[in-house]
Motif scaffolding. Sequence first.
Motif, PDB file in Angstrom:
ATOM      1  N   TYR A 110       0.878  -1.176   0.000  1.00 49.94           N
ATOM      2  CA  TYR A 110       0.000   0.000   0.000  1.00 49.94           C
ATOM      3  C   TYR A 110       0.913   1.223   0.000  1.00 49.94           C
ATOM      4  O   TYR A 110       1.488   1.570   1.043  1.00 49.94           O
ATOM      5  CB  TYR A 110      -0.892   0.006   1.236  1.00 49.94           C
ATOM      6  CG  TYR A 110      -1.551  -1.327   1.524  1.00 49.94           C
ATOM      7  CD1 TYR A 110      -2.818  -1.633   1.033  1.00 49.94           C
ATOM      8  CD2 TYR A 110      -0.895  -2.289   2.307  1.00 49.94           C
ATOM      9  CE1 TYR A 110      -3.419  -2.855   1.312  1.00 49.94           C
ATOM     10  CE2 TYR A 110      -1.486  -3.505   2.586  1.00 49.94           C
ATOM     11  CZ  TYR A 110      -2.749  -3.784   2.083  1.00 49.94           C
ATOM     12  OH  TYR A 110      -3.344  -4.997   2.354  1.00 49.94           O
ATOM     13  N   ASN A 169      -3.396   5.869   7.447  1.00 49.70           N
ATOM     14  CA  ASN A 169      -4.307   4.716   7.385  1.00 49.70           C
ATOM     15  C   ASN A 169      -3.710   3.442   7.986  1.00 49.70           C
ATOM     16  O   ASN A 169      -4.074   2.330   7.596  1.00 49.70           O
ATOM     17  CB  ASN A 169      -4.736   4.449   5.931  1.00 49.70           C
ATOM     18  CG  ASN A 169      -5.513   5.601   5.332  1.00 49.70           C
ATOM     19  OD1 ASN A 169      -6.586   5.953   5.807  1.00 49.70           O
ATOM     20  ND2 ASN A 169      -4.959   6.210   4.293  1.00 49.70           N
ATOM     21  N   LEU A 194      -8.760   2.789  -0.611  1.00 48.76           N
ATOM     22  CA  LEU A 194      -7.592   3.679  -0.687  1.00 48.76           C
ATOM     23  C   LEU A 194      -7.424   4.179  -2.122  1.00 48.76           C
ATOM     24  O   LEU A 194      -6.459   3.810  -2.814  1.00 48.76           O
ATOM     25  CB  LEU A 194      -6.331   2.931  -0.236  1.00 48.76           C
ATOM     26  CG  LEU A 194      -6.319   2.407   1.197  1.00 48.76           C
ATOM     27  CD1 LEU A 194      -5.083   1.545   1.436  1.00 48.76           C
ATOM     28  CD2 LEU A 194      -6.379   3.545   2.210  1.00 48.76           C
ATOM     29  N   TYR A 218      -4.007   5.681  -3.238  1.00 45.82           N
ATOM     30  CA  TYR A 218      -2.821   4.844  -3.064  1.00 45.82           C
ATOM     31  C   TYR A 218      -2.536   4.046  -4.329  1.00 45.82           C
ATOM     32  O   TYR A 218      -3.417   3.797  -5.149  1.00 45.82           O
ATOM     33  CB  TYR A 218      -3.042   3.822  -1.944  1.00 45.82           C
ATOM     34  CG  TYR A 218      -2.782   4.325  -0.542  1.00 45.82           C
ATOM     35  CD1 TYR A 218      -1.874   3.684   0.292  1.00 45.82           C
ATOM     36  CD2 TYR A 218      -3.477   5.414  -0.023  1.00 45.82           C
ATOM     37  CE1 TYR A 218      -1.647   4.107   1.592  1.00 45.82           C
ATOM     38  CE2 TYR A 218      -3.266   5.848   1.277  1.00 45.82           C
ATOM     39  CZ  TYR A 218      -2.345   5.185   2.082  1.00 45.82           C
ATOM     40  OH  TYR A 218      -2.132   5.614   3.361  1.00 45.82           O
TER      41      TYR A 218
END
Length: 295
Positions: free
Chosen positions: A164, A230, A275, A278
Motif C-alpha cells: 500500500y 491509514n 484507498l 494509493y
Amino acid sequence: MTSFMIRVPASSANIGPGFDSLGLAVNLYLTLEVTKQDKWEFISPSFAPGTPFEEHFIYKIAKQVADQHGKTLSPCLVKETTSVPLARGLGSSAAAIIAGIEIADQLGELKLTSEEKLGYATAIEGHPDNVAPALLGGLIVSTYVDNEVDWLKISDLDLELVAYIPKVELKTEAARNVLPEQYLNHDAALASGISNLTIAALLQGNYGLAGKMMEKDLFHEPYRKSLIPNYDLIKRQAKEHGAYGSVISGAGPTMVSFVPNGKSEHLVQQFKDVLPDYQVIPLKMDADGLKVEQI
C-alpha cells in the motif's frame, strides 16, 4: 564489459519485529544500462538534466568504492529506469548503493565477492536489513556486529505480499527521530522474543503465527504508526480479507500485507475503493537479488 545491465530489487525491511535485521527482496527493480563512452552521463528520472554527474548518488557510491581500491572509473553513459518508489520504505537507497558498488566492481575489475559487496553496502547504509536482500535476494536475517555482517537466507516462502504505497514521502531520518533512545529491560526482552518467534514461524511455514507476531512489534511500529497514513485501517481490513498480517515497510510510509499464495490480487481489489489515492499492488519475493548481464 563495454556495455552491461545491472538490475537490483526493491526490499521491505523490519517486517514488524525484525528491526534493522530482517529484509525481503521484492519484484520491483532499479535497472541501469551502462555503456563506456568518452564522458560520464546519467539519464535518470530522478536526476535533472544539466546536473553535474558527480552529484548522482550512484556515481558517488561507485567512486567511493573504486577509490578504496585505487581505481579510476572509466566514463560511461548510465541509463536508469526504476519501478522502486523513492522515500516510501521500499529500499530505494539500498538498491542504489548495490548498483553503485556493482558499477565500481565492473569498471574497476575488482572481482568483489558477495560478502565484500555486502560489507561495503552495510558500512555505507549503517545496517544490512535492506542492502542484504537487494544483493542476495530472498528473505535475509542479518546482524552487523564488530563491523562484520552475518546472515541467513530464507528462500522458500509460500506466500505473497500486497503493498500500500501512498503519495506522501517519509524520510528515514524523520522516522528514526520518533524512536526511543533506550528500552526498558522487560520491553526489550519481550520484543526480542516476539522477533525470534516471528522468524521461527516463517522457517516452519506457520504463516498464521508469523503474521500474528509481526503485528505485535514493540521495537518501532508503536512509535511510527502516527506517521503512517491509514495504519490501523490497513491492518484491520487486510486481516478481514485473509491477510496473515500487515506491517510498516521499512521506515514507511508504505505498508505491506503478507497473504496466502494466490490471494494477493483479491486483496488488491478489496482496497481499490478503500484507498483510492494509493498505489495498491501485488508483490512477490525476488529470490535472486542483484543481476548483471552483458548487453
